[in-house]
Design an enzyme around this catalytic site. Structure first.
Site, PDB file in Angstrom:
ATOM      1  N   CYS A  52     -13.130 -11.133  19.452  1.00  0.00           N
ATOM      2  CA  CYS A  52     -12.040 -10.882  19.086  1.00  0.00           C
ATOM      3  C   CYS A  52     -11.043 -10.106  19.841  1.00  0.00           C
ATOM      4  O   CYS A  52     -10.315  -9.303  19.425  1.00  0.00           O
ATOM      5  CB  CYS A  52     -12.514  -9.179  18.233  1.00  0.00           C
ATOM      6  N   CYS A  89       0.839  -1.657  -0.087  1.00  0.00           N
ATOM      7  CA  CYS A  89       0.331  -0.390  -0.312  1.00  0.00           C
ATOM      8  C   CYS A  89       0.868   1.215  -0.187  1.00  0.00           C
ATOM      9  O   CYS A  89       1.536   1.283   1.179  1.00  0.00           O
ATOM     10  CB  CYS A  89      -0.916   0.204   1.212  1.00  0.00           C
ATOM     11  N   PHE A 110     -25.702 -12.867  22.129  1.00  0.00           N
ATOM     12  CA  PHE A 110     -25.343 -11.360  21.704  1.00  0.00           C
ATOM     13  C   PHE A 110     -24.803 -11.549  20.283  1.00  0.00           C
ATOM     14  O   PHE A 110     -24.284 -11.283  19.477  1.00  0.00           O
ATOM     15  CB  PHE A 110     -23.482 -11.547  21.895  1.00  0.00           C
TER      16      PHE A 110
END
Length: 419
Positions: free
Chosen positions: A374, A63, A280
């Site tokens: 996560c 990038c 959740f």
């Protein structure tokens, strides 16, 4: 601040290179184990000045916006594009291993499941009004400065193609001086934009934005601070074989590629359970896949997400019954008596984990559990509670949903042995 020659020996938890010195560790972004560098050192942090001897594991970043700060680089979105794949993957898997070891959990952590560049379907851009229109990009690391991006190698092709349209719409939205956020979701038939801004719109502002969106083919919906201003066509996502219309700004897994792997792991572990609780649940990432085999009860605090799940389940043929419950599991977790109804359970909480809820699960008779997170640190804490409650940890799979960042998704599967 002083210039020093440093040898980089390993990567830290945030992806910075670490140099061991007589005065302690020094953390240097954009370095690789094996690098010999010059750096401007201030206490325990340093800025890279020059690479004197590059590590054999240093690679060219794909990038143009990645790297130490200059007018085009330093966007803050990625931390590790300069590291060889093998080193990067071992390091990211190591984050999970270290988190488990910190809780004395012995587990055979699977190799990192990799995700390809260009597969990120959910991206959060920062934007701000300028004299030349709005600037749209990412915040420089540890800064409020926004670096304009012309492309993002992590984001999907649809999001990259929509960048000119996003900049035009950011200019239309930028009526206040404060920075704001563009939550962009790659959906069918076009990108879905949810604006989160600290300023208000007048009626003329609303009309101008609506007309601007009408002119952009790439955009299907735009909402401002949770209010839908225009929806040309409802955005669609596929959760397994079920089509869902996600609510504006609702939680969605960042990568469809990663979500498929996660879904397969969860369904494979729970599909023999007659009744499953999805805690959740969001808009149904797991619930709607599980409903192909099991009666599912989905619990979620966010009303719009739960409504999207319920609507999708009702209009889909061939699913087992799906029931929904709006409930804040942090304040009111499912209790032991309620958990008796389920043979399987999946939970996928925010980064803070589900410590209180897991305390009740650990005392339950639920046979199979899938824990998704996560945040390896809070997951390890929650797994420790379940293991102390008698559950056996069957597998741990790290998934690189957040490519070239210090974040990693994890799916852990547990089972209660027969008594």
């Amino acid at each position: 601040m002083s210039a020093q020659k440093l040898d980089i020996t390993r990567l830290g938890g945030q992806g910075d290179g670490i140099a061991e010195t007589p005065h302690g560790q020094i953390f240097v972004p954009f370095t690789v184990p094996g690098d010999v560098i010059n750096a401007a050192v201030e206490k325990t942090r340093a800025s890279l000045i020059a690479v004197l001897t590059p590590s054999p594991d240093r690679v060219t970043p794909p990038c143009p916006h990645f790297g130490p700060d200059d007018e085009n680089a330093g966007c803050g979105g990625c931390a590790l594009q300069h590291v060889a794949d093998s080193v990067y993957q071992d390091w990211k898997r190591g984050l999970v291993v270290a988190a488990l070891e910190s809780r004395n959990i012995v587990a055979d952590v699977a190799p990192l499941v990799t995700c390809e560049p260009g597969t990120r379907r959910r991206v959060v851009f920062a934007a701000r009004r300028t004299d030349k229109g709005a600037i749209l990009g990412f915040n420089r690391a540890s800064s409020h400065q926004i670096i304009k991006v012309e492309t993002c190698v992590v984001a999907s092709e649809r999001i990259n193609q929509a960048l000119p349209a996003l900049r035009r719409l950011a200019t239309a939205v930028a009526v206040g001086k404060e920075a704001f956020r563009f939550y962009v979701l790659d959906a069918v038939p076009g990108v879905d934009i949810a604006v989160d801004a600290p300023f208000k719109l007048t009626e003329p502002d609303r009309l101008r934005i609506i007309n601007a969106v009408r002119a952009e083919q790439a955009v299907s919906r735009l909402s401002f601070n949770d209010e839908i201003l225009i929806e040309k066509q409802p955005p669609q996502l596929d959760f397994g074989r079920v089509i869902v219309n996600p609510p504006p700004g609702g939680f969605v897994q960042a990568s469809n590629q990663a979500e498929t792997v996660m879904g397969d792991l969860v369904v494979g572990h729970l599909k023999k359970s007659k009744r499953v609780a999805d805690l959740f649940s969001g808009s149904g990432t797991f619930a709607l896949r599980l409903a192909e085999h099991s009666h599912v009860h989905a619990v979620e605090a966010d009303g719009p997400s739960l409504a999207a799940l319920d609507k999708a389940a009702r209009r889909s043929q061939g699913l087992k019954p799906v029931t929904v419950e709006k409930r804040d599991l942090f304040r009111r977790p499912l209790m032991l008596a309620e958990l008796k109804a389920y043979q399987g359970l999946v939970f996928d909480p925010p980064r803070a984990g589900a410590e209180v809820q897991v305390g009740d699960i650990a005392r339950s008779t639920v046979k199979h559990i899938a824990a998704v997170s996560c945040n390896p640190t809070t997951l390890a804490r929650d797994l420790e509670i379940l293991i102390k409650g008698g559950y056996k940890l069957m597998s741990v799979t790290p998934i690189d949903q957040f490519l070239w960042s210090s974040h990693v998704e994890v799916v852990a599967l547990l089972e209660r042995p027969k008594r």
